[in-house]
Design an enzyme around this catalytic site. Sequence first.
Site, PDB file in Angstrom:
ATOM      1  N   ARG A  40       4.099  -4.629   9.080  1.00 49.19           N
ATOM      2  CA  ARG A  40       4.794  -3.894   8.020  1.00 49.19           C
ATOM      3  C   ARG A  40       6.234  -4.405   7.978  1.00 49.19           C
ATOM      4  O   ARG A  40       6.959  -4.283   8.963  1.00 49.19           O
ATOM      5  CB  ARG A  40       4.742  -2.398   8.313  1.00 49.19           C
ATOM      6  CG  ARG A  40       3.312  -1.880   8.395  1.00 49.19           C
ATOM      7  CD  ARG A  40       3.243  -0.464   8.921  1.00 49.19           C
ATOM      8  NE  ARG A  40       1.843  -0.053   9.089  1.00 49.19           N
ATOM      9  CZ  ARG A  40       1.452   1.198   9.196  1.00 49.19           C
ATOM     10  NH1 ARG A  40       2.336   2.182   9.183  1.00 49.19           N
ATOM     11  NH2 ARG A  40       0.176   1.477   9.333  1.00 49.19           N
ATOM     12  N   HIS A  78       0.831  -1.207   0.000  1.00 51.19           N
ATOM     13  CA  HIS A  78       0.000   0.000   0.000  1.00 51.19           C
ATOM     14  C   HIS A  78       0.859   1.250   0.000  1.00 51.19           C
ATOM     15  O   HIS A  78       1.993   1.223   0.454  1.00 51.19           O
ATOM     16  CB  HIS A  78      -0.878   0.057   1.261  1.00 51.19           C
ATOM     17  CG  HIS A  78      -1.644  -1.186   1.525  1.00 51.19           C
ATOM     18  ND1 HIS A  78      -1.252  -2.109   2.473  1.00 51.19           N
ATOM     19  CD2 HIS A  78      -2.773  -1.666   0.966  1.00 51.19           C
ATOM     20  CE1 HIS A  78      -2.117  -3.110   2.487  1.00 51.19           C
ATOM     21  NE2 HIS A  78      -3.054  -2.864   1.581  1.00 51.19           N
ATOM     22  N   HIS A  98      -3.070   4.227   5.535  1.00 48.06           N
ATOM     23  CA  HIS A  98      -3.088   4.199   4.080  1.00 48.06           C
ATOM     24  C   HIS A  98      -3.375   5.591   3.533  1.00 48.06           C
ATOM     25  O   HIS A  98      -4.106   6.373   4.136  1.00 48.06           O
ATOM     26  CB  HIS A  98      -4.170   3.246   3.557  1.00 48.06           C
ATOM     27  CG  HIS A  98      -3.863   1.812   3.800  1.00 48.06           C
ATOM     28  ND1 HIS A  98      -4.634   0.815   3.290  1.00 48.06           N
ATOM     29  CD2 HIS A  98      -2.860   1.201   4.477  1.00 48.06           C
ATOM     30  CE1 HIS A  98      -4.134  -0.359   3.654  1.00 48.06           C
ATOM     31  NE2 HIS A  98      -3.064  -0.139   4.385  1.00 48.06           N
ATOM     32  N   ASP A 119      -4.431   1.832  -2.139  1.00 46.93           N
ATOM     33  CA  ASP A 119      -4.621   0.385  -2.205  1.00 46.93           C
ATOM     34  C   ASP A 119      -4.067  -0.167  -3.512  1.00 46.93           C
ATOM     35  O   ASP A 119      -4.337   0.370  -4.591  1.00 46.93           O
ATOM     36  CB  ASP A 119      -6.103   0.031  -2.099  1.00 46.93           C
ATOM     37  CG  ASP A 119      -6.677   0.274  -0.712  1.00 46.93           C
ATOM     38  OD1 ASP A 119      -5.893   0.433   0.232  1.00 46.93           O
ATOM     39  OD2 ASP A 119      -7.916   0.296  -0.594  1.00 46.93           O
ATOM     40  N   HIS A 136       3.545  -5.505   3.494  1.00 47.95           N
ATOM     41  CA  HIS A 136       3.092  -6.156   4.722  1.00 47.95           C
ATOM     42  C   HIS A 136       3.443  -7.647   4.717  1.00 47.95           C
ATOM     43  O   HIS A 136       3.739  -8.221   3.673  1.00 47.95           O
ATOM     44  CB  HIS A 136       1.578  -5.973   4.876  1.00 47.95           C
ATOM     45  CG  HIS A 136       1.175  -4.543   5.057  1.00 47.95           C
ATOM     46  ND1 HIS A 136       0.920  -3.992   6.292  1.00 47.95           N
ATOM     47  CD2 HIS A 136       1.004  -3.539   4.162  1.00 47.95           C
ATOM     48  CE1 HIS A 136       0.601  -2.716   6.158  1.00 47.95           C
ATOM     49  NE2 HIS A 136       0.637  -2.417   4.863  1.00 47.95           N
ATOM     50  N   HIS A 182      -9.092   2.983  -1.167  1.00 50.27           N
ATOM     51  CA  HIS A 182      -8.147   4.066  -0.902  1.00 50.27           C
ATOM     52  C   HIS A 182      -7.324   4.296  -2.152  1.00 50.27           C
ATOM     53  O   HIS A 182      -7.058   3.356  -2.910  1.00 50.27           O
ATOM     54  CB  HIS A 182      -7.170   3.680   0.220  1.00 50.27           C
ATOM     55  CG  HIS A 182      -7.803   3.402   1.535  1.00 50.27           C
ATOM     56  ND1 HIS A 182      -7.202   2.585   2.464  1.00 50.27           N
ATOM     57  CD2 HIS A 182      -8.952   3.842   2.098  1.00 50.27           C
ATOM     58  CE1 HIS A 182      -7.958   2.531   3.543  1.00 50.27           C
ATOM     59  NE2 HIS A 182      -9.026   3.279   3.348  1.00 50.27           N
ATOM     60  N   HIS A 209       1.251   4.661   1.926  1.00 55.18           N
ATOM     61  CA  HIS A 209       0.874   5.195   3.235  1.00 55.18           C
ATOM     62  C   HIS A 209       1.051   6.714   3.248  1.00 55.18           C
ATOM     63  O   HIS A 209       1.724   7.279   2.390  1.00 55.18           O
ATOM     64  CB  HIS A 209       1.699   4.526   4.333  1.00 55.18           C
ATOM     65  CG  HIS A 209       1.224   3.131   4.649  1.00 55.18           C
ATOM     66  ND1 HIS A 209       0.622   2.804   5.826  1.00 55.18           N
ATOM     67  CD2 HIS A 209       1.258   1.999   3.908  1.00 55.18           C
ATOM     68  CE1 HIS A 209       0.298   1.513   5.816  1.00 55.18           C
ATOM     69  NE2 HIS A 209       0.684   1.008   4.661  1.00 55.18           N
TER      70      HIS A 209
END
Length: 189
Positions: A162, A66, A84, A104, A145, A101, A68
């Site tokens: 993470r 993702h 995110h 994503d 992740h 998001h 962030h």
Amino acid sequence: MRVVWIGALVSLLMITGCGEKRSPLESALYNQEGDRIGSVTLTEQSDGVEVKVQAEGLEAGPHGIHIHEFPKCEGPDFKSAGNHFNPTKKKHGLLNQKGAHVGDLPNLDVESSGSAKAKLMISGATLKDGQTSLLRKEGTSLVIHSEPDDGMSQPAGDSGDRVACAEITLNSDKDKASDPTDLNEKQKE
């Protein structure tokens, strides 16, 4: 006529960010111990930002990945990267009807050797100025992740810890080792 040319040049420099190179933009990818394990290259496209990921030293299988909200990769947990990237205030998940998001992305598949090479697209994002710019304010980060993203669970797809992070800023290309194996060879010397 000369005044018109100077005015046009000044306008062009203002539009292009005064010569800032925004695309392509390369960032080093680090693991929880602070070792460089790869790179992330972002390139502006007409329909979003293309992300090329090259990494090694990850566990085999799918991993959530993702964008962030903060350009901070302080290990070992990378919580400094924040949540995110979600400037449009949507729900999480590429499978969520109320999502997704901006940050994503599809899962990253890591080979049995621990290496990954992928080309992903962040639809609706940009490296230019604007609400969905990955470079707005100070920038953002890309986080990998430990587990796959299920595409639905709130707020982060139940994707686990993470395990790797890359800061996305205008200065992120300052660490110029071409790939992690080059860096590892230099560290052995």
